[in-house]
Scaffold this motif. Structure first.
Motif, PDB file in Angstrom:
ATOM      1  N   ARG A   2      41.859  39.336  33.559  1.00 57.22           N
ATOM      2  CA  ARG A   2      41.088  37.722  33.717  1.00 57.22           C
ATOM      3  C   ARG A   2      40.107  38.033  34.388  1.00 57.22           C
ATOM      4  NH1 ARG A   2      41.309  33.390  36.918  1.00 57.22           N
ATOM      5  NH2 ARG A   2      43.123  33.740  38.855  1.00 57.22           N
ATOM      6  N   ARG A   3      38.910  36.811  34.203  1.00 61.08           N
ATOM      7  CA  ARG A   3      37.466  37.183  35.442  1.00 61.08           C
ATOM      8  C   ARG A   3      38.101  35.615  35.819  1.00 61.08           C
ATOM      9  NH1 ARG A   3      33.212  39.453  34.118  1.00 61.08           N
ATOM     10  NH2 ARG A   3      32.400  39.535  32.363  1.00 61.08           N
ATOM     11  N   ALA A  39      46.254  39.528  35.283  1.00 62.19           N
ATOM     12  CA  ALA A  39      47.476  38.134  34.584  1.00 62.19           C
ATOM     13  C   ALA A  39      48.453  38.389  35.569  1.00 62.19           C
ATOM     14  CB  ALA A  39      47.256  38.412  33.794  1.00 62.19           C
TER      15      ALA A  39
END
Length: 180
Positions: A2-3, A39
């Motif tokens: 994820r960013r 994640a």
């Protein structure tokens, strides 16, 4: 993957700015917005050998604050003999005052007259009750305030929770100062 959120990017930028690269190495040029965080970790990796953390101008050594002895709320603390007698259930009160069913005003007057009687009593067992969630023990809540008043504080050496045989959490020992 994820960013990073805006908060995480700002936090990373502060951390990255405080780190110096090893001698002979240069910091990689990585745009902060492109850093991704996994994640969930796939598998635990072997821990590298621990090295002392690099010191920087921003990092301060963790020094615990000095311990300051708090003054005992009701005069000087008693010697260990008292606490041993209480914990073993061997302290027997000279007088018992049961304040169940008293109003707050009546309970205060009863307690004050017992403490100020000067009749040679050294230990008073005060039974206040524990209270209930729907009806808190108001006398128990006020007890410490009453003992902090100037007229009673000069007479009281200490306040201790009672042994379970004498009421446990719903009772207290008031240890009076010796009469001069």
């Amino acid at each position: 993957m994820r960013r990073l959120s805006a908060h995480e990017r700002a936090l990373w930028a502060r951390v990255a700015a405080s780190v110096k690269p090893l001698p002979g190495k240069r910091a990689p040029e990585m745009p902060v917005a492109a850093i991704a965080v996994p994640a969930a970790p796939a598998a635990p990796k072997a821990k590298p050998p621990s090295r002392p953390a690099p010191t920087s101008a921003l990092a301060k050594p963790a020094v615990p604050p000095p311990k300051v002895a708090k003054p005992h709320p009701l005069g000087a603390p008693l010697d260990g003999t008292w606490d041993r007698q209480i914990s073993r259930g061997r302290l027997f009160p000279d007088r018992v005052i049961d304040l169940h069913g008293h109003t707050v005003v009546d309970a205060h007057a009863t307690l004050s007259s017992a403490i100020l009687a000067n009749d040679g009593t050294r230990v008073i067992l005060v039974v206040t009750g524990k209270g209930r969630p729907d009806r808190p023990a108001r006398i128990r809540a006020e007890l410490m305030h009453w003992l902090e008043r100037p007229d009673l504080r000069s007479q009281v050496a200490s306040l201790r929770a009672a042994h379970p045989r004498h009421g446990g959490g719903g009772a207290f020992y008031i240890i009076l100062r010796r009469a001069k």
